[in-house]
Design a protein around this motif. Structure first.
Motif: not given
Length: 546
Positions: A456-463, A504-518, A541-546
């Motif tokens: 889950t991601i608690e708050k929408a944003g770029r991660y 380490d491998v970066i698998v995503a660097d994008a905007d995400f909505q709050s809620g469940e993700h896979i 790691h799920v790191e908020k960048t913006k």
């Protein structure tokens, strides 16, 4: 009586702080212990002095010993299967039960369930997760010794509760988890008697939990009826959800339907025979607190042991003493002082009292317990054993461990694999190389098999989402991404080296909505140099960048 008197004084000294030696009067030893010995059935050894008597029974053992005489002294219990350990003919008494096991899950002690049936009672008289029955709370393993239960180093589980039966006894272990128990070792020592025990008592043990107990309601440890008997004690486990001291609630015992408890305590630690909120772990014959533990920042469980000194004690003292996530187990066994009942007994404990009666039972800590008792007849009702998922401790469910860190091993029972096998992999041999000293191991079957991990991601944003995988000898070729997005090109986890190497491998660097993700992994065509298609996930790691 001298040897009994000396032994009693020895136990008394062990039970007193600062080496206090409180001796019983000689007249009490002579009269009191003579009376106790007169109550012991002839031929039933209970103490060292009883070894001076001839024993009027025949000793037997049922075990997992290799029938061929070899060294494969174990049984396998596959996921979802049950194993009948022994079916015994009476009259007799089960005197000692021992287990150890190999099971690739930190939740093994909650996934394996012990059930024991006696005589003509259709329902199990004993039903509890294996660990909790042996006094190992919150799916943890630790060494301790009480009179009826003891655990030796490296998970040697011992039970000495005597369990009488008139005609038959059956012991069963069920594997209610999703992984196979690769090895279950057991020994069941029992005695056959010339005639049944005179009171026709049966031994009972029942697991209960409340995650958490209801607001305004105490936690129920035992509720039984249907016969005459006595409460022999319990062990209680707590996983703290709230800060501060959990133990201001009182234990209360309601005998034979009474509205007001005839036995009421003065605080949880008092009722479990400690004092002043406890300090370090301890274990005595009839009472103890063998687990007081907390996960450190690296995800490794640390215990408050008696050898800690100076700064090592800081986190265990006020104001850091009691924190969310702390794990506890306490026990009190009423062996010298069983609580008798003629028709029924109800035992509960308040939770969350903070010295104001109007604020009792408001905490959110997770409680679980096993009660032990003897009675004639059978209870009119019994509590259903919760599912594996429902009885899994909170710390083992997938969650953000802080700073956006999700541990791979937490997903062993919550991920979805379209093919292959998934299990937790203990990585303690490699020290702190792996976060929490565990990893998630997926052995894919074929090309295009997928592994899905919900988070889950608690708050929408770029991660930015970064996974830590490990090169290994059985590695394969995979693709990774989040939701429907393909986040990586080919990821090859193979190495010819014999030791795992995290990367380490970066698998995503994008905007995400709050809620469940896979978080998704897909097996690609085989790595020709490898013998398998293994993916080892340490964490992500799920790191908020913006």
């Amino acid at each position: 009586m001298n040897s009994l008197y000396s032994e009693t004084n020895r136990i008394s000294r062990l039970s007193k702080p600062h080496g206090e030696n409180r001796r019983f009067p000689q007249w009490f030893a002579s009269i009191g212990f003579a009376l106790l010995l007169s109550l012991v059935p002839k031929g039933q050894a209970q103490s060292l002095d009883d070894l001076l008597r001839l024993q009027d029974y025949t000793a037997h053992r049922a075990s997992s010993a290799d029938p061929s005489g070899g060294n494969m002294d174990m049984r396998r219990v596959n996921a979802g299967q049950s194993l009948t350990l022994a079916e015994l003919q009476g009259p007799g008494v089960v005197a000692h039960v021992w287990f150890t096991y190999l099971y690739p899950s930190r939740n093994a002690l909650r996934k394996l369930v012990l059930r024991i049936y006696f005589d003509d009672i259709a329902e199990p008289c004993v039903e509890a997760p294996l660990g909790d029955f042996f006094g190992l709370g919150n799916s943890q393993t630790y060494a301790y010794a009480s009179q009826p239960l003891a655990v030796g180093a490296y998970s040697g589980l011992n039970c000495y509760w005597p369990m009488p039966f008139s005609s038959r006894a059956k012991l069963v272990v069920s594997n209610e988890g999703a992984q196979d128990c690769n090895a279950l070792y057991f020994q069941i020592d029992y005695r056959t008697l010339k005639k049944p025990m005179p009171d026709r008592l049966h031994f009972f043990a029942a697991y209960r939990q409340a995650y958490p107990p209801g607001k305004g309601e105490p936690y129920e440890i035992l509720k039984t009826d249907g016969g005459q008997g006595h409460f022999a004690g319990c062990n209680l486990s707590i996983e703290q959800m709230d800060a501060s001291w959990w133990g201001e609630g009182d234990v209360r015992m309601f005998v034979d339907g009474e509205a007001k408890p005839s036995i009421a305590g003065t605080g949880s630690e008092d009722d479990f025979s400690g004092a002043w909120c406890y300090s370090h772990e301890f274990a005595y014959p009839y009472f103890g607190a063998p687990m007081r533990a907390r996960f450190n920042k690296q995800g490794v469980l640390e215990h408050c042991t008696s050898d800690l000194k100076g700064k090592e004690l800081t986190q265990w003292q006020w104001p850091e003493a009691w924190q969310p996530g702390d794990l506890w187990n306490v026990y009190r066994y009423h062996i010298p002082d069983p609580v008798s009942f003629q028709k029924s007994i109800r035992v509960n404990i308040e939770h969350g009292s903070i010295m104001l009666a109007s604020e009792n039972n408001l905490r959110s800590d997770w409680y679980s317990s096993v009660a032990y008792w003897y009675q004639t007849g059978k209870p009119s009702s019994r509590v259903a054993l919760p599912s594996v998922k429902d009885r899994t401790p909170n710390y083992l469910h997938p969650h953000d461990h802080g700073g956006g860190r999700w541990e791979g091993e937490d997903f062993a029972d919550d991920c979805k694999a379209s093919g292959g096998t998934v299990q937790e992999a203990g990585m303690g041999f490699w020290g702190d190389t792996f976060s929490g000293q565990y990893a998630l191991e997926w052995n894919a079957n074929k090309t295009n098999d997928t592994l899905l991990l919900p988070f889950t991601i608690e708050k929408a944003g770029r991660y930015k989402i970064t996974v830590r995988l490990a090169h290994n000898e059985n590695g394969g070729r995979f693709q990774a991404g989040v939701d429907e997005n393909v986040g990586t090109e080919l990821v090859n986890t193979y190495t010819p080296e014999s030791f795992p190497a995290p990367f380490d491998v970066i698998v995503a660097d994008a905007d995400f909505q709050s809620g469940e993700h896979i978080l998704k992994f897909m097996a690609l065509s085989p790595e020709t140099r490898s013998k398998g298609k293994r993916l080892m996930l340490d964490k992500f790691h799920v790191e908020k960048t913006k």
